[in-house]
Motif scaffolding. Structure first.
Motif, PDB file in Angstrom:
ATOM      1  N   ILE A  49       0.823  -1.207   0.000  1.00  0.00           N
ATOM      2  CA  ILE A  49       0.000   0.000   0.000  1.00  0.00           C
ATOM      3  C   ILE A  49       0.858   1.259   0.000  1.00  0.00           C
ATOM      4  CG2 ILE A  49      -1.580   1.359   1.436  1.00  0.00           C
ATOM      5  CD1 ILE A  49      -2.964  -1.265   2.184  1.00  0.00           C
ATOM      6  N   ALA A  62      -3.474  11.761  -3.302  1.00  0.00           N
ATOM      7  CA  ALA A  62      -3.242  10.650  -2.374  1.00  0.00           C
ATOM      8  C   ALA A  62      -2.797  11.165  -1.007  1.00  0.00           C
ATOM      9  CB  ALA A  62      -2.179   9.716  -2.940  1.00  0.00           C
ATOM     10  N   PRO A  63      -3.244  10.496   0.064  1.00  0.00           N
ATOM     11  CA  PRO A  63      -2.688  10.818   1.388  1.00  0.00           C
ATOM     12  C   PRO A  63      -1.204  10.462   1.434  1.00  0.00           C
ATOM     13  CG  PRO A  63      -4.715   9.516   1.566  1.00  0.00           C
ATOM     14  CD  PRO A  63      -4.282   9.465   0.133  1.00  0.00           C
ATOM     15  N   LEU A  79       0.016   6.684   0.156  1.00  0.00           N
ATOM     16  CA  LEU A  79      -0.939   5.590   0.073  1.00  0.00           C
ATOM     17  C   LEU A  79      -1.383   5.501  -1.387  1.00  0.00           C
ATOM     18  CD1 LEU A  79      -0.859   6.236   3.130  1.00  0.00           C
ATOM     19  CD2 LEU A  79      -3.284   5.583   3.216  1.00  0.00           C
ATOM     20  N   THR A  81      -3.054   5.029  -5.011  1.00  0.00           N
ATOM     21  CA  THR A  81      -4.367   5.250  -5.613  1.00  0.00           C
ATOM     22  C   THR A  81      -4.781   4.049  -6.456  1.00  0.00           C
ATOM     23  OG1 THR A  81      -3.389   6.363  -7.530  1.00  0.00           O
ATOM     24  CG2 THR A  81      -4.053   7.744  -5.670  1.00  0.00           C
ATOM     25  N   ARG A 103      -6.853  -2.500  -1.529  1.00  0.00           N
ATOM     26  CA  ARG A 103      -7.302  -1.311  -0.812  1.00  0.00           C
ATOM     27  C   ARG A 103      -6.536  -0.111  -1.358  1.00  0.00           C
ATOM     28  NH1 ARG A 103     -11.966  -1.724   1.413  1.00  0.00           N
ATOM     29  NH2 ARG A 103     -11.469  -0.183   3.031  1.00  0.00           N
ATOM     30  N   PHE A 105      -6.577   4.440  -2.031  1.00  0.00           N
ATOM     31  CA  PHE A 105      -6.911   5.673  -1.324  1.00  0.00           C
ATOM     32  C   PHE A 105      -6.910   6.852  -2.294  1.00  0.00           C
ATOM     33  CE2 PHE A 105      -4.890   2.603   1.323  1.00  0.00           C
ATOM     34  CZ  PHE A 105      -5.605   2.612   2.512  1.00  0.00           C
ATOM     35  N   ARG A 106      -7.925   7.684  -2.171  1.00  0.00           N
ATOM     36  CA  ARG A 106      -8.011   8.871  -3.014  1.00  0.00           C
ATOM     37  C   ARG A 106      -8.506  10.033  -2.159  1.00  0.00           C
ATOM     38  NH1 ARG A 106      -9.347   6.726  -8.954  1.00  0.00           N
ATOM     39  NH2 ARG A 106      -7.744   5.080  -8.957  1.00  0.00           N
ATOM     40  N   ASP A 107      -7.662  11.031  -2.051  1.00  0.00           N
ATOM     41  CA  ASP A 107      -8.036  12.218  -1.295  1.00  0.00           C
ATOM     42  C   ASP A 107      -8.939  13.091  -2.157  1.00  0.00           C
ATOM     43  OD1 ASP A 107      -8.038  13.714   0.975  1.00  0.00           O
ATOM     44  OD2 ASP A 107      -5.922  14.248   0.915  1.00  0.00           O
ATOM     45  N   PRO A 116     -12.922   7.900   0.354  1.00  0.00           N
ATOM     46  CA  PRO A 116     -11.474   8.129   0.367  1.00  0.00           C
ATOM     47  C   PRO A 116     -10.661   6.842   0.462  1.00  0.00           C
ATOM     48  CG  PRO A 116     -12.437   8.697   2.485  1.00  0.00           C
ATOM     49  CD  PRO A 116     -13.586   8.449   1.547  1.00  0.00           C
ATOM     50  N   GLU A 117     -11.269   5.768   0.947  1.00  0.00           N
ATOM     51  CA  GLU A 117     -10.636   4.447   0.999  1.00  0.00           C
ATOM     52  C   GLU A 117     -11.627   3.439   0.436  1.00  0.00           C
ATOM     53  OE1 GLU A 117      -9.017   1.140   4.265  1.00  0.00           O
ATOM     54  OE2 GLU A 117      -9.578   3.157   4.921  1.00  0.00           O
ATOM     55  N   PRO A 346     -15.369   5.068   6.231  1.00  0.00           N
ATOM     56  CA  PRO A 346     -14.407   6.044   6.751  1.00  0.00           C
ATOM     57  C   PRO A 346     -15.074   7.013   7.722  1.00  0.00           C
ATOM     58  CG  PRO A 346     -14.141   5.774   4.396  1.00  0.00           C
ATOM     59  CD  PRO A 346     -15.382   5.027   4.774  1.00  0.00           C
TER      60      PRO A 346
END
Length: 350
Positions: A49, A62-63, A79, A81, A103, A105-107, A116-117, A346
């Protein structure tokens, strides 16, 4: 009472009971999907990840985090995408057919269709054209519907039969049909002519001085094309314009388009697939241009994954696709929102 129930935490017994049938459907779809991949000889993989680069697309965010090394030095990591970079490294390593429930992640993404997850179902076939993963996608979507016993997908007043023969439509044909725009006339040498597209689209969407060719393309796509896709049956939208190729190779039959497709049901995008680009120099050029635009627009850029670029040049010809698994479960279970089909939503969307 209803208001209090709505404000209760996701783990309250009453609220959990409301979504439990959707979660049971998720389990059934997961089992059916894994079984199908097993029958086809795919290997399930698990990739990392935390990545050096989360992806290099202009509008994906991304975070980020910092790792503390044993010597006290710090390293920035993101993290992911998508598991795409790691999966293609595995193709370069010699894997032939792989899939992952990843899994990702997208901010900056929230809504009935965005979290977002979330879970991305992604798979790749070495030495296969993108029509192969296109066909895979249609089968998997039908298997999901079969696993839940749903007869048709329904979302926001639109319906689609997941078992019907899908509609095949090029992006150029969709722009002509739903927006009256000759899209290919605005592309030359793989680049979009912003002035031509702006002139063609000015009666269809609001255009600002800062809009690029890609911005105008996206506005027309979102406002006039996507709402008409996946009506009554699935729509496979293919031959994306070359400026929107991302990680796909250019079509040999027409350099104005790329081997990229997306699949829609009820106006909802479910899958995005490529005939994979294996030209490392071209991929670097695209990534650099995307990061330059990200810097201009958002004041930030992500590093390039040099290992990934090296792997691109050693990959076999391949095709791959990313399918939004939570969206598929939502449609196949009859849920109204994507947060109803995840076990632990989330914190900021509960």
């Amino acid at each position: 009472m209803a208001e209090n129930h709505q404000l209760s935490p996701w783990w309250s017994p009453a609220r959990h009971a409301d979504v439990r049938p959707f979660l049971a459907a998720r389990g059934a779809i997961t089992r059916a999907t894994r079984a199908w991949f097993g029958e086809q000889g795919f290997t399930e993989v698990e990739t990392g990840i935390l990545q050096v680069s989360p992806g290099n697309e202009t509008h994906l965010h991304a975070p980020r985090t910092e790792l503390n090394r044993a010597d006290g030095a710090r390293a920035i990591r993101y993290l992911r995408t998508s598991p795409e970079f790691a999966a293609k490294k595995l193709l370069a390593a010699g894997e032939q057919k792989i899939f992952e429930f990843a899994r990702v992640f997208r901010d900056r993404e929230r809504g009935d269709l965005h979290l977002p997850e979330f879970t991305m179902l992604e798979w790749y076939r070495a030495n296969a054209g993108y029509d192969a993963v296109m066909a895979d996608s249609i089968v998997i979507i039908a298997h999901a519907a079969q696993a839940t016993g749903i007869g048709q997908f329904s979302f926001r007043g639109r319906i689609a039969d997941p078992f019907a023969e899908p509609e095949l439509m090029t992006v150029a044909a969709a722009f002509e049909r739903f927006a009256g725009i000759d899209l290919l006339a605005t592309i030359a040498d793989g680049n979009g002519n912003r002035a031509r597209l702006a002139a063609a689209a000015r009666e269809r969407v609001r255009i600002t001085d800062d809009d690029t060719w890609s911005d105008i393309f996206s506005k027309v796509l979102v406002e006039h094309i996507e709402p008409n896709l996946g009506q009554g049956r699935l729509t496979v939208l293919f031959e994306y314009p070359a400026p929107e190729a991302a990680l796909a190779r250019t079509a040999t039959s027409d350099p104005r388009v790329a081997e990229r497709f997306e699949i829609y049901a009820c106006g909802v995008e479910l899958a995005n697939g490529f005939g994979e680009l294996t030209d490392a120099a071209e991929q670097r050029h695209r990534f650099t241009a995307a990061m330059d635009e990200k810097q201009r627009r958002y004041g930030e850029r992500y590093p390039l994954d040099e290992e990934f670029l090296a792997a691109v040049g050693k990959m076999p010809d391949a095709s791959g696709v990313a399918l939004g698994f939570d969206r598929l479960v939502m449609l196949a279970s009859g849920a109204l929102r994507i947060d109803q089909v995840v076990w632990t939503p989330p914190a900021d969307v509960t």
